[in-house]
Design a protein around this motif. Structure first.
Motif, mmCIF file in Angstrom:
data_model
loop_
_atom_site.group_PDB
_atom_site.id
_atom_site.type_symbol
_atom_site.label_atom_id
_atom_site.label_comp_id
_atom_site.label_asym_id
_atom_site.label_seq_id
_atom_site.Cartn_x
_atom_site.Cartn_y
_atom_site.Cartn_z
ATOM 1 N N ASP A 1 2.274 -4.829 7.608
ATOM 2 C CA ASP A 1 1.587 -3.478 7.688
ATOM 3 C C ASP A 1 1.617 -2.820 8.919
ATOM 4 O O ASP A 1 1.369 -3.551 10.056
ATOM 5 C CB ASP A 1 -0.062 -3.844 7.474
ATOM 6 N N GLU B 1 1.505 0.061 15.121
ATOM 7 C CA GLU B 1 0.552 -1.108 14.581
ATOM 8 C C GLU B 1 1.655 -2.175 14.280
ATOM 9 O O GLU B 1 2.681 -2.220 13.912
ATOM 10 C CB GLU B 1 0.324 -0.627 13.093
ATOM 11 N N THR C 1 3.033 0.296 11.742
ATOM 12 C CA THR C 1 3.048 1.543 11.846
ATOM 13 C C THR C 1 4.094 1.912 13.133
ATOM 14 O O THR C 1 3.889 1.259 14.188
ATOM 15 C CB THR C 1 1.852 2.244 12.143
ATOM 16 N N TYR D 1 0.798 -1.332 0.123
ATOM 17 C CA TYR D 1 -0.033 0.000 -0.043
ATOM 18 C C TYR D 1 0.839 1.276 0.183
ATOM 19 O O TYR D 1 2.137 1.132 0.243
ATOM 20 C CB TYR D 1 -1.151 0.040 1.126
ATOM 21 N N GLU E 1 -3.544 -2.072 15.945
ATOM 22 C CA GLU E 1 -3.060 -0.476 15.678
ATOM 23 C C GLU E 1 -3.974 0.752 16.237
ATOM 24 O O GLU E 1 -4.536 1.448 15.873
ATOM 25 C CB GLU E 1 -3.031 -0.440 14.282
ATOM 26 N N ASP F 1 3.578 4.541 8.427
ATOM 27 C CA ASP F 1 2.742 3.565 8.250
ATOM 28 C C ASP F 1 3.219 2.885 6.915
ATOM 29 O O ASP F 1 2.768 3.237 5.809
ATOM 30 C CB ASP F 1 1.109 3.740 8.185
HETATM 31 MN MN MN Z 1 -0.999 0.331 8.391
#
Ligand code: MN
Ligand code: GLY
Ligand code: MN
Length: 440
Positions: A250, A417, A252, A207, A378, A239
């Motif tokens: 994923d 996260e 953070t 992402y 998160e 992030d």
């Molecule tokens: Mn994230």
């Protein structure tokens, strides 16, 4: 030869698929990898996004116009598109362990796939509408997709290996990004430091990186990167994940530049770090993930009270929805082939919906936790101007230390996260903390 985890993964998918086909009355499943899409009135393609159902079976992520044919009692048939193209680099000749486990057909023209996908019986075809060939049109049967999505939450040993690797790939990049922040870098410079350390380009990220300095840390999905260095770097929220064989991490982290002016922010950061670890510890088989989300609100209320930001009890803050001003998103989601992985709201495998708690519209996972699920944890605490305006206009406004809110607003906010695997018993495996620990 001993069986590899990939071979076991394929065997498990095959067993699950055969049962799902029998239950839904289909004889075979076709899966389109997807197609490249182009900007309107232009010849520039958007970044190719493979069909997650395709990459569940095969570690192929840059392969538009390929197909997978799955039938009970047969090896998967892969129709592999490899054009003779001198404008672009076509997919390389098929290599890797997956090749040994499939019937492979290589085609050089996309339309030639159809001839290899003709099988008798009732066909389920999963793919985006644009991937249709003349005689092969996706029908995306919802009952079959429900069965597959429900199962996808439970990761196989092979998938967990990919996800461990995805966290290990991101962790050193997070540290490189932190160092670039501490050196006063711009958001764009920090982003580049991240990519270099991850060995990724923007195309490879699961992402778009969120790389936020100071007040930008308050924008949940901050999508830009300033090329200018800030006059003063106070706080940094990143992030950012990585991808391995189509599986995502994923992660953070929020960092403070430290120093006398940041004592209040540093105290808040330390409190959030403790709360995040405690929430990770709540990830256990049988726990309703919604309860972890609600527990987060209680913990945030306690932090707001302890730090002197809100002079209201935990119960009063919850009743007045004060915590939703500071923590306006969900505690996390399923993670895997997609960053927000499919099936988060399924009460069962038929597609019955498990509702979100009243007043919590952004929670993305409402299922009870079970062994093999990978979820993010998160929690965040932000100073978001538009939400703070709502608080100022509410009956709770007089209980808020607005001067402190103002001072902390210069730091934007905090999110921490981790990616964690629910185990059958005991505490979760923390893919992210393990990855960071392996660096030290
Ligand atoms: Mn994230
Ligand atoms: N990176 C998006 C999310 O944390 O859900
Ligand atoms: Mn997330």
């Amino acid at each position: 030869m001993s069986t590899t985890t990939y071979a076991q993964h394929l065997a498990q998918l095959q067993t699950q698929l055969e049962s799902a086909l029998a239950r839904t009355g289909f004889d075979a499943l076709l899966i389109a990898s997807g197609i490249e899409k182009y900007a309107f009135l232009d010849d520039r393609p958007y970044l190719f996004q493979p069909n997650p159902h395709f990459k569940h079976w095969l570690p192929l992520t840059q392969h538009p116009n390929s197909w997978l044919l799955l039938r009970p009692g047969h090896q998967p048939r892969v129709v592999y598109y490899q054009p003779d193209d001198y404008w672009h680099v076509p997919p390389s000749a098929p290599t890797g362990e997956w090749v040994q486990h499939v019937e492979l057909i290589v085609i050089s023209r996309a339309e030639d796939a159809a001839a290899h996908l003709q099988v008798p019986g009732r066909l389920a075809i999963i793919g985006e509408a644009d991937a249709a060939l003349e005689s092969v049109v996706p029908n995306n049967p919802q009952d079959l997709i429900h069965l597959l999505h429900y199962q996808r939450a439970f990761k196989t040993a092979y998938e967990l290996e990919q996800m461990r690797a995805a966290s290990r790939r991101a962790a050193p990049a997070h540290l490189a990004a932190r160092d670039a922040f501490l050196a006063g870098g711009s958001e764009a410079e920090i982003h580049r430091a991240y990519l270099i350390a991850a060995g990724h380009t923007d195309r490879d990220l699961p992402y778009g990186n969120i790389v936020a300095l100071n007040e930008h840390c308050a924008v949940l999905h901050y999508q830009y990167q300033d090329t200018q260095r800030p006059a003063q770097s106070r706080s940094f929220l990143i992030d950012a994940g990585a991808q391995v064989n189509g599986y995502a991490s994923d992660i953070t982290r929020t960092w403070s530049a430290g120093g006398a002016g940041s004592a209040e922010f540093d105290a808040l950061l330390a409190a959030m770090e403790s709360a995040q670890l405690a929430l990770v510890d709540e990830v256990r088989a049988g726990v309703d993930y919604r309860d972890i989300h609600l527990s987060t609100h209680r913990r945030i209320a306690a932090i707001l009270q302890d730090q002197g930001l809100v002079r209201m009890s935990v119960e009063a803050q919850l009743a007045e929805r004060v915590t939703s001003i500071f923590f306006p998103h969900g505690i996390g989601h399923l993670l895997g082939l997609q960053v927000h992985d499919a099936g988060g709201f399924m009460a069962d495998e038929t597609g019955a919906v498990s509702p979100k708690p009243e007043g919590h519209p952004y929670l993305r996972l409402t299922r009870p936790l079970a062994a093999g699920m990978v979820v993010t944890i998160e929690p965040g605490l932000y100073f978001i101007p538009t939400l703070l305006r709502q608080l100022r206009a509410s009956a709770s406004a007089s209980s808020v230390d607005w001067a402190k809110v103002e001072r902390l607003s210069r730091f934007g906010g905090i999110r921490i996260e981790d990616d964690v695997v629910c185990r059958a018993e005991g505490p979760a495996e923390n893919l992210t903390r393990d990855a960071f620990a392996s660096l030290s």
